[in-house]
Design a protein around this motif. Structure first.
Motif, PDB file in Angstrom:
ATOM      1  N   GLN A   1       4.012   8.372  -7.486  1.00 16.28           N
ATOM      2  CA  GLN A   1       4.072   7.540  -5.984  1.00 16.28           C
ATOM      3  C   GLN A   1       4.705   8.011  -5.409  1.00 16.28           C
ATOM      4  O   GLN A   1       5.229   8.547  -3.831  1.00 16.28           O
ATOM      5  CB  GLN A   1       4.194   6.067  -5.952  1.00 16.28           C
ATOM      6  CG  GLN A   1       2.684   5.348  -6.521  1.00 16.28           C
ATOM      7  CD  GLN A   1       1.592   5.270  -5.632  1.00 16.28           C
ATOM      8  OE1 GLN A   1       1.823   4.969  -4.418  1.00 16.28           O
ATOM      9  NE2 GLN A   1       0.763   6.308  -5.692  1.00 16.28           N
TER      10      GLN A   1
ATOM     11  N   THR B   1       1.146  -0.885   0.284  1.00 14.36           N
ATOM     12  CA  THR B   1       0.531  -0.024  -0.216  1.00 14.36           C
ATOM     13  C   THR B   1       1.187   0.767   0.058  1.00 14.36           C
ATOM     14  O   THR B   1       2.496   1.276   0.465  1.00 14.36           O
ATOM     15  CB  THR B   1      -0.873  -0.186   1.681  1.00 14.36           C
ATOM     16  OG1 THR B   1      -0.168  -0.048   2.387  1.00 14.36           O
ATOM     17  CG2 THR B   1      -1.597  -1.638   0.898  1.00 14.36           C
ATOM     18  N   THR B   2       0.097   2.061  -0.485  1.00 14.45           N
ATOM     19  CA  THR B   2       1.227   3.682  -0.277  1.00 14.45           C
ATOM     20  C   THR B   2       1.641   3.892   1.144  1.00 14.45           C
ATOM     21  O   THR B   2       2.455   3.825   1.560  1.00 14.45           O
ATOM     22  CB  THR B   2       0.486   4.775  -0.603  1.00 14.45           C
ATOM     23  OG1 THR B   2      -0.327   5.007  -1.919  1.00 14.45           O
ATOM     24  CG2 THR B   2       1.350   6.183  -0.312  1.00 14.45           C
ATOM     25  N   GLU B   3       1.163   4.048   2.165  1.00 12.04           N
ATOM     26  CA  GLU B   3       1.350   3.989   3.486  1.00 12.04           C
ATOM     27  C   GLU B   3       2.751   2.415   3.434  1.00 12.04           C
ATOM     28  O   GLU B   3       3.476   3.161   4.337  1.00 12.04           O
ATOM     29  CB  GLU B   3       0.108   3.996   4.587  1.00 12.04           C
ATOM     30  CG  GLU B   3      -1.015   4.674   5.026  1.00 12.04           C
ATOM     31  CD  GLU B   3      -1.735   4.507   3.643  1.00 12.04           C
ATOM     32  OE1 GLU B   3      -1.734   3.528   3.011  1.00 12.04           O
ATOM     33  OE2 GLU B   3      -2.467   5.098   3.446  1.00 12.04           O
ATOM     34  N   GLY B   4       2.331   1.830   3.674  1.00  9.54           N
ATOM     35  CA  GLY B   4       3.301   0.157   3.894  1.00  9.54           C
ATOM     36  C   GLY B   4       4.720   0.895   3.263  1.00  9.54           C
ATOM     37  O   GLY B   4       5.705   0.359   2.901  1.00  9.54           O
TER      38      GLY B   4
ATOM     39  N   SER C   1       2.128  -2.805  -9.650  1.00  4.70           N
ATOM     40  CA  SER C   1       0.939  -3.469 -10.205  1.00  4.70           C
ATOM     41  C   SER C   1       1.353  -4.604 -10.473  1.00  4.70           C
ATOM     42  O   SER C   1       1.872  -5.500 -10.721  1.00  4.70           O
ATOM     43  CB  SER C   1       0.359  -3.297 -11.142  1.00  4.70           C
ATOM     44  OG  SER C   1      -0.383  -3.472 -11.650  1.00  4.70           O
TER      45      SER C   1
ATOM     46  N   PRO D   1      -6.705   8.497   1.178  1.00  9.50           N
ATOM     47  CA  PRO D   1      -6.489   6.873   1.433  1.00  9.50           C
ATOM     48  C   PRO D   1      -8.272   7.029   1.638  1.00  9.50           C
ATOM     49  O   PRO D   1      -8.987   7.588   1.810  1.00  9.50           O
ATOM     50  CB  PRO D   1      -6.049   6.501   3.006  1.00  9.50           C
ATOM     51  CG  PRO D   1      -5.914   7.226   3.487  1.00  9.50           C
ATOM     52  CD  PRO D   1      -6.139   8.438   2.719  1.00  9.50           C
TER      53      PRO D   1
ATOM     54  N   HIS E   1      -2.592  12.951  -0.625  1.00  4.03           N
ATOM     55  CA  HIS E   1      -3.127  11.372  -0.187  1.00  4.03           C
ATOM     56  C   HIS E   1      -4.065  11.442   0.530  1.00  4.03           C
ATOM     57  O   HIS E   1      -4.257  11.656   1.977  1.00  4.03           O
ATOM     58  CB  HIS E   1      -1.514  10.609   0.718  1.00  4.03           C
ATOM     59  CG  HIS E   1      -1.831  10.031   1.002  1.00  4.03           C
ATOM     60  ND1 HIS E   1      -2.155   8.747  -0.728  1.00  4.03           N
ATOM     61  CD2 HIS E   1      -1.974   8.419   2.511  1.00  4.03           C
ATOM     62  CE1 HIS E   1      -2.856   6.714  -0.295  1.00  4.03           C
ATOM     63  NE2 HIS E   1      -2.415   7.472   1.242  1.00  4.03           N
TER      64      HIS E   1
END
Length: 137
Positions: free
Chosen positions: A121, A64-67, A105, A137, A135
């Motif tokens: 990103q 994920t973006t946060e990950g 992806s 979510p 951002h």
């Protein structure tokens, strides 16, 4: 974090070229960034010498973006190079020398599009880290 993006071939598609330029400009507000284009994939590793290497690969890890932000925090204070292969993929040894194999992806993406997505990103990660509202979510 000092960033370097090394990609095979300059983007020929106008939207990709303009998008990469736009996000490179935006990222500069948050971190030093160099974007290098090489003619052949065998030139990727020499341009990333002395950097932590994040290799884009459809077989890499999905985040994920946060990950991804959390994962990249391991490299805080270091120089990090993101390597984007061309249509022919990577030569022997590039994946093996990666500090992180990153998948954007599970789909196979055209390399210019992958480069543009990477740049967006990276910008998103820096705005998220800075607490800006880009951002959502």
């Amino acid at each position: 974090m000092r960033l370097r993006v090394v990609a095979v071939g300059k983007p020929r598609l106008a939207y990709a070229r303009l998008g990469v330029e736009e996000y490179a400009h935006r990222i500069q507000k948050y971190a030093p960034l160099e974007v290098h284009f090489v003619k052949e994939a065998r030139e990727l590793l020499p341009r990333a010498e002395g950097y932590r290497k994040v290799v884009l690969d459809e077989r890499g890890k999905l985040f994920t973006t946060e990950g991804l932000l959390e994962e990249l925090r391991r490299f805080e204070g270091e120089r990090v190079a993101f390597l984007v292969g061309g249509a022919e993929g990577y030569p022997e040894g590039v994946r093996e020398r990666a500090d992180l194999l990153l998948s954007l992806s599970p789909l196979t993406l055209q390399h210019e599009l992958a480069l543009l997505i990477l740049m967006e990103q990276l910008y998103r990660l820096f705005t998220l880290r800075a607490g800006h509202p880009y951002h959502r979510p």
